[in-house]
Scaffold this motif. Structure first.
Motif, PDB file in Angstrom:
ATOM      1  N   LEU A   1       0.835  -1.201   0.000  1.00 25.69           N
ATOM      2  CA  LEU A   1       0.000   0.000   0.000  1.00 25.69           C
ATOM      3  C   LEU A   1       0.869   1.250   0.000  1.00 25.69           C
ATOM      4  O   LEU A   1       0.639   2.192  -0.781  1.00 25.69           O
ATOM      5  N   PHE A   2       1.894   1.259   0.852  1.00 23.66           N
ATOM      6  CA  PHE A   2       2.787   2.413   0.955  1.00 23.66           C
ATOM      7  C   PHE A   2       3.551   2.651  -0.344  1.00 23.66           C
ATOM      8  O   PHE A   2       3.607   3.775  -0.855  1.00 23.66           O
ATOM      9  N   THR A   3       4.154   1.606  -0.900  1.00 27.57           N
ATOM     10  CA  THR A   3       4.955   1.772  -2.115  1.00 27.57           C
ATOM     11  C   THR A   3       4.089   2.177  -3.310  1.00 27.57           C
ATOM     12  O   THR A   3       4.521   2.974  -4.151  1.00 27.57           O
ATOM     13  N   ALA A   4       2.863   1.642  -3.373  1.00 24.45           N
ATOM     14  CA  ALA A   4       1.966   2.011  -4.470  1.00 24.45           C
ATOM     15  C   ALA A   4       1.607   3.491  -4.398  1.00 24.45           C
ATOM     16  O   ALA A   4       1.659   4.213  -5.410  1.00 24.45           O
ATOM     17  N   PHE A   5       1.259   3.959  -3.206  1.00 22.62           N
ATOM     18  CA  PHE A   5       0.906   5.369  -3.043  1.00 22.62           C
ATOM     19  C   PHE A   5       2.106   6.274  -3.266  1.00 22.62           C
ATOM     20  O   PHE A   5       1.974   7.370  -3.804  1.00 22.62           O
ATOM     21  N   ALA A   6       3.286   5.827  -2.849  1.00 23.73           N
ATOM     22  CA  ALA A   6       4.490   6.633  -3.046  1.00 23.73           C
ATOM     23  C   ALA A   6       4.747   6.840  -4.532  1.00 23.73           C
ATOM     24  O   ALA A   6       5.012   7.967  -4.991  1.00 23.73           O
ATOM     25  N   ALA A   7       4.660   5.761  -5.314  1.00 25.75           N
ATOM     26  CA  ALA A   7       4.854   5.870  -6.765  1.00 25.75           C
ATOM     27  C   ALA A   7       3.777   6.757  -7.384  1.00 25.75           C
ATOM     28  O   ALA A   7       4.057   7.568  -8.281  1.00 25.75           O
ATOM     29  N   GLN A   8       2.563   6.619  -6.881  1.00 28.05           N
ATOM     30  CA  GLN A   8       1.458   7.416  -7.422  1.00 28.05           C
ATOM     31  C   GLN A   8       1.628   8.903  -7.126  1.00 28.05           C
ATOM     32  O   GLN A   8       1.476   9.748  -8.021  1.00 28.05           O
ATOM     33  N   MET A   9       1.938   9.246  -5.886  1.00 23.11           N
ATOM     34  CA  MET A   9       2.053  10.649  -5.503  1.00 23.11           C
ATOM     35  C   MET A   9       3.242  11.335  -6.175  1.00 23.11           C
ATOM     36  O   MET A   9       3.146  12.476  -6.622  1.00 23.11           O
ATOM     37  N   ILE A  10       4.367  10.625  -6.272  1.00 23.31           N
ATOM     38  CA  ILE A  10       5.535  11.211  -6.935  1.00 23.31           C
ATOM     39  C   ILE A  10       5.255  11.375  -8.428  1.00 23.31           C
ATOM     40  O   ILE A  10       5.572  12.393  -9.036  1.00 23.31           O
ATOM     41  N   GLY A  11       4.630  10.366  -9.024  1.00 23.24           N
ATOM     42  CA  GLY A  11       4.308  10.431 -10.441  1.00 23.24           C
ATOM     43  C   GLY A  11       3.311  11.512 -10.782  1.00 23.24           C
ATOM     44  O   GLY A  11       3.359  12.107 -11.872  1.00 23.24           O
ATOM     45  N   LEU A  12       2.404  11.806  -9.856  1.00 21.58           N
ATOM     46  CA  LEU A  12       1.361  12.808 -10.104  1.00 21.58           C
ATOM     47  C   LEU A  12       1.935  14.206 -10.306  1.00 21.58           C
ATOM     48  O   LEU A  12       1.294  15.060 -10.906  1.00 21.58           O
ATOM     49  N   GLN A  13       3.150  14.425  -9.828  1.00 25.86           N
ATOM     50  CA  GLN A  13       3.785  15.738 -10.003  1.00 25.86           C
ATOM     51  C   GLN A  13       4.108  16.021 -11.467  1.00 25.86           C
ATOM     52  O   GLN A  13       4.285  17.180 -11.856  1.00 25.86           O
ATOM     53  N   TYR A  14       4.179  14.972 -12.288  1.00 31.55           N
ATOM     54  CA  TYR A  14       4.642  15.118 -13.672  1.00 31.55           C
ATOM     55  C   TYR A  14       3.551  14.873 -14.713  1.00 31.55           C
ATOM     56  O   TYR A  14       3.852  14.801 -15.900  1.00 31.55           O
ATOM     57  N   MET A  15       2.297  14.737 -14.286  1.00 32.53           N
ATOM     58  CA  MET A  15       1.271  14.364 -15.256  1.00 32.53           C
ATOM     59  C   MET A  15      -0.097  14.895 -14.868  1.00 32.53           C
ATOM     60  O   MET A  15      -0.291  15.438 -13.769  1.00 32.53           O
TER      61      MET A  15
END
Length: 309
Positions: free
Chosen positions: A79-93
């Motif tokens: 859950l943590f790693t999925a959200f981390a990838a999602q939140m960081i990725g959201l900065q670029y898209m």
């Protein structure tokens, strides 16, 4: 019978509300990232959700075993790693674009389960995977600059994979342990790791602008705690196929809200990619069982049996 119909109606309305709230979470996350770092946002979101769930369901934690704690931590890791990838990725898209990319996790689940449990996916899963790849290509590849990928796209596809892993481990461990205890533990794990990271990295701050704080609270209370609780309750009164159709609207709501609120600008190819991915999701989740009765030449002896596929 009348009571059952009412329960089904309220369950459907509840699932629509859950899909809408989850879709709105992409917009809230995008807005919150203007005020804090991705990890700080996760710390706020998961701490709020963990405290609420821990307080309300504290009775389920009184006699929790070490095995349940370990299982909850494994689930919490994904859950943590999925959200981390999602939140960081959201900065670029775009938020709406991420909503559809994240939703591809439902297509990945059968293949991950195949790797873990050696149960081969059916033909619908393979067709859905092909459809997903086509939709992903249209949605993520910038054909005008030589097939380049946005780093946010790569992180969000990773996020979808990690969400799929999360779904698989939840499915395995929830049959062996109290699901409510697992939920509380996984939220607590995600909150603890997020807080540890922001303290160690120096990102922790109590000075958060009001808009960012409100979006963070909304994500913690509504998109995490209440949405998961609402889904669990609603699915007691409807079948999984029906629920999957409604919950897949999360991507649609996420995209529409990002266009209306954030002003996201989708190209025609991106819209086509979203549509194709949505078809893939329906193929994987429902196997089109909800349209099969329309093609039956004779009325089935037990019509209700079909709706429970």
């Amino acid at each position: 019978m009348e009571k059952t119909k009412k329960q089904s109606l309220f369950a459907d309305l509840g699932l629509v509300a859950v899909a809408f709230v989850w879709g709105s979470g992409f917009v809230a996350s995008k807005n919150a990232l203007d005020s804090m770092t991705p990890m700080m946002l996760m710390a706020v979101r998961f701490t709020v959700a963990a405290l609420l769930s821990g307080f309300i369901f504290r009775g389920n934690l009184k006699k929790v075993s070490k095995e349940t704690i370990k299982a909850g931590c494994v689930i919490g890791f994904f859950l943590f790693t999925a959200f981390a990838a999602q939140m960081i990725g959201l900065q670029y898209m775009l938020a709406g674009k991420q909503a559809f990319l994240t939703a591809t996790n439902v297509i990945m689940v059968p293949f991950i389960y195949w790797a873990v449990k050696k149960q081969r996916p059916d033909q619908y899963n393979f067709v859905a995977a092909f459809i997903m790849l086509l939709g992903l290509a249209l949605l993520t590849i910038d054909f005008s600059v030589g097939f380049s990928f946005n780093p946010g796209d790569t992180l969000t596809v990773l996020c979808a994979f990690l969400y799929a892993c999360h779904i698989v481990v939840v499915g395995i461990y929830s049959k062996q342990h109290d699901p409510i205890a697992l939920t509380v533990i996984q939220l607590g794990f995600a909150a603890a790791v997020s807080l540890a990271y922001v303290f160690i990295s120096g990102e922790f701050t109590l000075v958060i602008p009001v808009p960012g704080l409100l979006n963070g609270l909304y994500l913690g209370i509504f998109c995490t705690f209440l949405a998961f609780l609402g889904q669990t309750v609603a699915q007691k009164y409807t079948n999984s196929t029906h629920a999957a159709i409604i919950l897949s609207l999360e991507a649609v709501f996420g995209s529409l809200l990002s266009i209306l609120i954030l002003g996201d600008n989708f190209t025609s190819l991106m819209f086509l990619g979203c549509l194709i991915i949505f078809v893939g999701i329906l193929t994987a989740e429902t196997k089109w069982s909800f349209v099969k009765p329309l093609f039956l030449k004779t009325k089935p002896e037990n019509p209700e049996k079909i709706t429970e596929i």
